[in-house]
Design an enzyme around this catalytic site. Sequence first.
Site, short mmCIF file in Angstrom:
data_model
loop_
_atom_site.label_atom_id
_atom_site.label_comp_id
_atom_site.label_asym_id
_atom_site.label_seq_id
_atom_site.Cartn_x
_atom_site.Cartn_y
_atom_site.Cartn_z
N LYS A 1 -13.07 2.03 -0.19
CA LYS A 1 -12.96 2.08 1.27
C LYS A 1 -12.92 3.60 1.62
O LYS A 1 -12.00 4.36 1.14
CB LYS A 1 -11.60 1.46 1.65
N ASP B 1 -28.42 37.09 14.36
CA ASP B 1 -29.12 37.24 12.77
C ASP B 1 -29.76 35.85 12.77
O ASP B 1 -30.85 35.89 12.04
CB ASP B 1 -28.12 37.57 11.76
N SER C 1 -9.72 9.00 2.58
CA SER C 1 -9.74 9.60 3.94
C SER C 1 -10.92 10.59 3.84
O SER C 1 -10.84 11.91 3.03
CB SER C 1 -8.49 10.18 4.51
N LEU D 1 4.71 -3.90 7.84
CA LEU D 1 5.75 -3.28 8.00
C LEU D 1 5.68 -2.03 7.09
O LEU D 1 4.82 -1.91 6.31
CB LEU D 1 6.97 -4.26 7.41
N ARG E 1 0.82 -1.25 -0.14
CA ARG E 1 -0.09 0.04 -0.13
C ARG E 1 0.90 1.29 -0.16
O ARG E 1 2.03 1.34 0.90
CB ARG E 1 -1.14 0.03 1.26
N THR F 1 -3.65 4.89 -0.25
CA THR F 1 -4.33 5.56 0.81
C THR F 1 -4.03 6.96 0.49
O THR F 1 -3.15 7.64 0.33
CB THR F 1 -3.86 5.32 2.14
#
Length: 620
Positions: free
Chosen positions: A215, A590, A178, A318, A123, A154
Amino acid sequence: MAAQPVSRMLRRVLRSSVRSCSSGAPVTQPHPGEPSQPAVEVLSGRRRFLMEHAAPFSAFLTDSFGRRHSYLRISLTEKCNLRCQYCMPEEGVPLTPKADLLTTEEILTLARLFVKEGVDKIRLTGGEPLIRPDVVDIVAQLHQLEGLRTLGITTNGINLARLLPQLQKAGLSTINISLDTLVPAKFEFIVRRKGFRKVMEGIHKAIELGYNPVKVNCVVMRGLNEDELLDFVALTEGLPLDVRFIEYMPFDGNKWNFKKMVSYKEMLDTLRQQWPELEKLPEEESSTAKAFKIPGFRGRVSFITSMSEHFCGTCNRLRITADGNLKVCLFGNSEVSLRDHLRAGASEEELLSIIGAAVGRKKRQHAELFLMCQDSPPAIPSISFRDSLRVQGLRHRVSFSSQMVTLWKGGWLPQIPLLAQRWLQSGLPQSHYGSHLDSDANPKCLSPEPRAPATPSGPLPTSDQLTHVDREGQAAMVDVGGKPDTERVAVASAVVLLGPVAYKLVQENQLKKGDALVVAQLAGVQAAKLTSQLIPLCHHVALSHVQVQLELDSTRHAAVVRTSCRARGPTGVEMEALTSAAVAALALYDMCKAVSRDIVLAEIKLVSKTGGQRGDFHRT
């Protein structure tokens, strides 16, 4: 894996008539005249063979507790085009010199080594990976690695719609985006930047190109967006989304506070009150997510329980940082520089020894982190940020989510609520701002940015003359040309006595005009920036920070406005802070005047002022 052009996949899978992949699995090309298998079927058969005939897993990637690390996360850059409050301080982070970052070839060399040893999932992360100019080329070359089954990214989604078609052709198979809110104004508040519409375009493009699931990562923070849980879940009814709620975690610079964390069980209880039929799905091996699905819904919901129920025991991850350090744990401080060894000419065997030693030192879990969370008392909603800034009412948001699904089905982007449009598309000058609480402070108090130690409280030295009047009694602007530039901070406050009826409507966000607290907050920010245009003899000040907070006081049926302004220059910013507080109060008036005209604006005052020749002031 998302659908790819058939010719592209066939070229990769059927590149030679007889060939073996790294595990020894034969890949054969059909003889002339024989019917060819569909590309997806060929690929799934190859994956099946890899799983059934996998070679023994590398000892270098197996730790002392028997955990096999088959998942590698590679950071392509430290840079990011957002400043999310839970991730990065507003001023950003010190960046590593470019020469010390991994080159493209070094990234590929390390990735090739890890995949050869058994890593089958990579990733790409950041920073924000999609701001790296050669990200498409990196994806294409990683995609060629034999034995790599999954290649994901990502992203914050800002550049996704523009780049995703190229990334998909290059071989990108999964996407995590995200997104912490469905409210545009709140989006700007959280990330301190614009871009809500671009993120939505990115999600839409991913669905359009066939990624399933897409995702969506949502970090849940008490008082900020936990009231949007149901809205996010509602999106999964008609869209192939995997909405992943992530427990708020501590990172350097995000001023983590256990009171902001909403636990997995608390979130799950909220969802089950609305959807009691919520079903738990079987957990995948080494998965960090607890997955659930509502019967009949197209997508699903997951929870990343990093704090309340950690998954250290099955961790297979990792990480390689942008500057080439290997991290065996996200929360650990231990790192080893693969870059330095690579550039020193280390052989493959030497690199594997270094990697194996680091993996072998990986702890069972980082207990100090979880003890910090578990030993803390439970969060108390009554003192949460929700009371000080309730950004969006539930009834309005549910209809917004329904509208979003409808528009997405029709191929259109979701509309931004009219209230947000009015502010986000305003022609007034814009600047980025952030409002956040100090983790060590009382959540009911606004916490200005760190500053030099304050001088003792007390009145400012006074002058026997008005500084804005000349000898003839005419108005005059003070000449500040000879004054030195110093750091100036001022805090001001105001009180809006709403009365019980208006107070209740504001508290429940039921005003027909919309969210009164958001409008007041944005009005306060705008007013601070325009002070010199509103107050004739004020100098124009280049503000470096504006912070506006509103707190509801049930004992007085009031809203307390508290503002902070900061700048470096020859003149103070108390007028900016006072103007911000006053206009925020007026904006709230207001928003509520249709309900009651018996609203009183009171106690507009300077709370504190630091910097300048006449010393500091702190109201006692």
